[in-house]
Design a protein around this motif. Structure first.
Motif, PDB file in Angstrom:
ATOM      1  N   LEU A 206     -14.671  34.009  20.900  1.00 38.94           N
ATOM      2  CA  LEU A 206     -16.072  33.826  21.489  1.00 38.94           C
ATOM      3  C   LEU A 206     -15.864  33.533  22.848  1.00 38.94           C
ATOM      4  O   LEU A 206     -16.727  33.692  23.836  1.00 38.94           O
ATOM      5  CB  LEU A 206     -16.920  33.222  20.571  1.00 38.94           C
ATOM      6  N   TYR A 207     -15.113  32.154  23.024  1.00 43.98           N
ATOM      7  CA  TYR A 207     -14.716  31.827  24.307  1.00 43.98           C
ATOM      8  C   TYR A 207     -14.035  32.883  25.261  1.00 43.98           C
ATOM      9  O   TYR A 207     -14.772  32.883  26.590  1.00 43.98           O
ATOM     10  CB  TYR A 207     -13.742  30.780  24.049  1.00 43.98           C
ATOM     11  N   ASN A 208     -13.286  33.528  24.658  1.00 47.39           N
ATOM     12  CA  ASN A 208     -12.576  34.798  25.774  1.00 47.39           C
ATOM     13  C   ASN A 208     -13.689  35.767  26.273  1.00 47.39           C
ATOM     14  O   ASN A 208     -13.713  36.171  27.212  1.00 47.39           O
ATOM     15  CB  ASN A 208     -11.539  35.243  24.841  1.00 47.39           C
ATOM     16  N   ARG A 209     -14.572  36.040  25.099  1.00 47.70           N
ATOM     17  CA  ARG A 209     -15.685  36.978  25.562  1.00 47.70           C
ATOM     18  C   ARG A 209     -16.661  36.697  26.382  1.00 47.70           C
ATOM     19  O   ARG A 209     -16.958  37.442  27.240  1.00 47.70           O
ATOM     20  CB  ARG A 209     -16.200  37.736  24.307  1.00 47.70           C
ATOM     21  N   PHE A 210     -17.116  35.356  26.078  1.00 45.65           N
ATOM     22  CA  PHE A 210     -18.430  35.053  26.928  1.00 45.65           C
ATOM     23  C   PHE A 210     -18.071  34.043  27.898  1.00 45.65           C
ATOM     24  O   PHE A 210     -19.022  34.097  28.767  1.00 45.65           O
ATOM     25  CB  PHE A 210     -19.570  34.454  25.790  1.00 45.65           C
ATOM     26  N   ILE A 211     -17.096  33.395  27.982  1.00 48.83           N
ATOM     27  CA  ILE A 211     -16.738  32.382  29.048  1.00 48.83           C
ATOM     28  C   ILE A 211     -15.991  33.032  29.991  1.00 48.83           C
ATOM     29  O   ILE A 211     -16.193  32.904  31.286  1.00 48.83           O
ATOM     30  CB  ILE A 211     -16.230  31.219  28.424  1.00 48.83           C
ATOM     31  N   LEU A 212     -14.661  33.344  29.341  1.00 47.19           N
ATOM     32  CA  LEU A 212     -13.880  34.093  30.498  1.00 47.19           C
ATOM     33  C   LEU A 212     -13.976  35.646  30.740  1.00 47.19           C
ATOM     34  O   LEU A 212     -13.555  36.228  31.615  1.00 47.19           O
ATOM     35  CB  LEU A 212     -12.460  34.014  29.789  1.00 47.19           C
ATOM     36  N   ARG A 213     -15.263  36.142  30.008  1.00 46.57           N
ATOM     37  CA  ARG A 213     -15.643  37.701  30.437  1.00 46.57           C
ATOM     38  C   ARG A 213     -14.672  38.503  30.262  1.00 46.57           C
ATOM     39  O   ARG A 213     -14.417  39.665  31.055  1.00 46.57           O
ATOM     40  CB  ARG A 213     -16.151  37.783  31.804  1.00 46.57           C
ATOM     41  N   LYS A 214     -13.745  38.645  28.926  1.00 43.13           N
ATOM     42  CA  LYS A 214     -12.591  39.307  28.874  1.00 43.13           C
ATOM     43  C   LYS A 214     -13.313  40.379  27.825  1.00 43.13           C
ATOM     44  O   LYS A 214     -14.312  40.228  27.120  1.00 43.13           O
ATOM     45  CB  LYS A 214     -11.447  38.966  28.151  1.00 43.13           C
ATOM     46  N   ARG A 215     -12.793  41.543  27.927  1.00 48.99           N
ATOM     47  CA  ARG A 215     -13.232  42.692  27.226  1.00 48.99           C
ATOM     48  C   ARG A 215     -11.821  43.504  26.515  1.00 48.99           C
ATOM     49  O   ARG A 215     -10.640  43.353  26.948  1.00 48.99           O
ATOM     50  CB  ARG A 215     -13.897  43.811  28.113  1.00 48.99           C
ATOM     51  N   GLY A 216     -12.182  44.216  25.212  1.00 51.28           N
ATOM     52  CA  GLY A 216     -11.260  45.053  24.870  1.00 51.28           C
ATOM     53  C   GLY A 216     -10.288  43.978  24.067  1.00 51.28           C
ATOM     54  O   GLY A 216     -10.839  42.814  23.462  1.00 51.28           O
ATOM     55  N   PHE A 217      -8.946  44.344  23.995  1.00 49.66           N
ATOM     56  CA  PHE A 217      -7.984  43.468  23.310  1.00 49.66           C
ATOM     57  C   PHE A 217      -7.771  42.147  24.049  1.00 49.66           C
ATOM     58  O   PHE A 217      -7.026  41.394  23.616  1.00 49.66           O
ATOM     59  CB  PHE A 217      -6.616  44.360  23.332  1.00 49.66           C
ATOM     60  N   ASP A 218      -8.178  42.137  25.323  1.00 50.91           N
ATOM     61  CA  ASP A 218      -8.010  40.739  25.893  1.00 50.91           C
ATOM     62  C   ASP A 218      -8.767  39.667  25.318  1.00 50.91           C
ATOM     63  O   ASP A 218      -8.435  38.480  25.550  1.00 50.91           O
ATOM     64  CB  ASP A 218      -8.278  41.264  27.350  1.00 50.91           C
ATOM     65  N   GLN A 219      -9.958  40.188  24.764  1.00 51.54           N
ATOM     66  CA  GLN A 219     -10.877  38.927  24.236  1.00 51.54           C
ATOM     67  C   GLN A 219     -10.539  38.473  22.902  1.00 51.54           C
ATOM     68  O   GLN A 219     -10.910  37.219  22.277  1.00 51.54           O
ATOM     69  CB  GLN A 219     -12.191  39.682  24.097  1.00 51.54           C
TER      70      GLN A 219
END
Length: 292
Positions: A206-219
């Motif tokens: 959740l931190y990678n997706r909503f805070i760091l704005r990562k998508r795909g496998f990066d999240q």
């Protein structure tokens, strides 16, 4: 760095408290179990969805269950409806409760003993209530749960009987192996680590997706020292912000409540009349008309 130290301290406190509750749960004696001289006894397998049926010395039906209330619907027992009856004797005109549910076991010379008390009022006696003693004997040759049997009752007449002694031969009364404290603690720690790891993976994703704005496998969660420190710092800041917002909202509400004066919002009839006269446009218009 202070935030990291505070977060680590809070995490250690949470783990200590969680482990403390787990050890207390492991140390407590479970219902219908007994530790005696290094042996472990467990009568919980004798719980049944249908009551055990046998007969008294005079041939009346005796219903009994173990570590739970009887499933047979009692009839006119003379005890409150909200209590758990462990056993009853079905008479011609009513049921006699031989005691309420008890989950405490005692070790006697011959086997395990369970006492049931506070049953139906004894016939013709004041302040005496039905009771029974169930003696569980270890018998490895008995297949299944076995069957209880009444070996004595007092008085012997079923219509007057108030106290029963029941003998129950079963292999469930034999000492069994128990999950030790160390093995139980290991299982507890494994479950705790798995739950902690799942929470860490979910929060990291959740931190990678909503805070760091990562998508795909990066999240997806990737556990590294730097990432864990960032996640810890974010969680601490989020917690502090939530606490500050709650505190600020509480202070505003308290201040608004303190400054609110109900008396200032109430007008007297005289004040209302003066205000209406002052704001009456017809009156002002009459004053402005010239005299003919």
């Amino acid at each position: 760095m202070l935030y990291y130290a505070n977060g680590l301290s809070a995490l250690l406190w949470a783990i200590s408290i969680f482990l403390g509750f787990g050890l207390m749960a492991l140390a407590d004696e479970a219902p219908c179990t007994l530790h005696h001289e290094g042996n472990y006894y467990n009568l919980n397998p004798l719980k049944a969805s249908q009551d055990y049926e046998f007969e008294t010395l005079d041939g009346h039906t005796f219903y009994l269950n173990v570590c739970r209330r009887v499933t047979t619907e009692p009839w006119s027992t003379g005890v409150p409806d909200n209590v758990d009856i462990a056993g009853l004797v079905r008479d011609d005109h009513h049921d006699f409760a031989v005691g309420l549910v008890n989950t405490t076991l005692e070790m006697r010379d011959t086997g395990l003993m369970m006492h049931l008390s506070n049953g139906s009022p004894c016939p013709g006696e004041d302040n005496l209530y039905g009771s029974s003693s169930i003696l569980f004997l270890c018998d490895a040759t008995v297949y299944g749960a076995g069957k209880p049997a009444v070996i004595s009752q007092f008085p012997e007449d079923d219509n007057q009987a108030c106290q029963y002694t029941v003998e129950w031969r079963t292999h469930f009364a034999c000492a069994t192996g128990e999950r030790g404290l160390i093995s139980g603690l290991i299982v507890f720690l494994v479950i705790f680590v798995m739950i902690l790891l799942m929470l860490l993976i979910v929060s990291s994703t959740l931190y990678n997706r909503f805070i760091l704005r990562k998508r795909g496998f990066d999240q997806l969660a990737w556990l590294s020292k730097v990432h864990l420190l960032e996640l810890t710092d974010f969680c601490i800041e989020l917690f502090r912000s939530t606490v500050d917002n709650v505190r600020l909202t509480g202070n505003r509400w308290a201040e608004s409540t303190r400054n609110f004066n109900p008396a200032s919002h109430q007008w007297s009839s005289r004040d209302e009349e003066q205000a209406m006269m002052a704001a009456d446009p017809l009156e002002d218009h009459d004053q402005e008309l010239p005299n003919d």
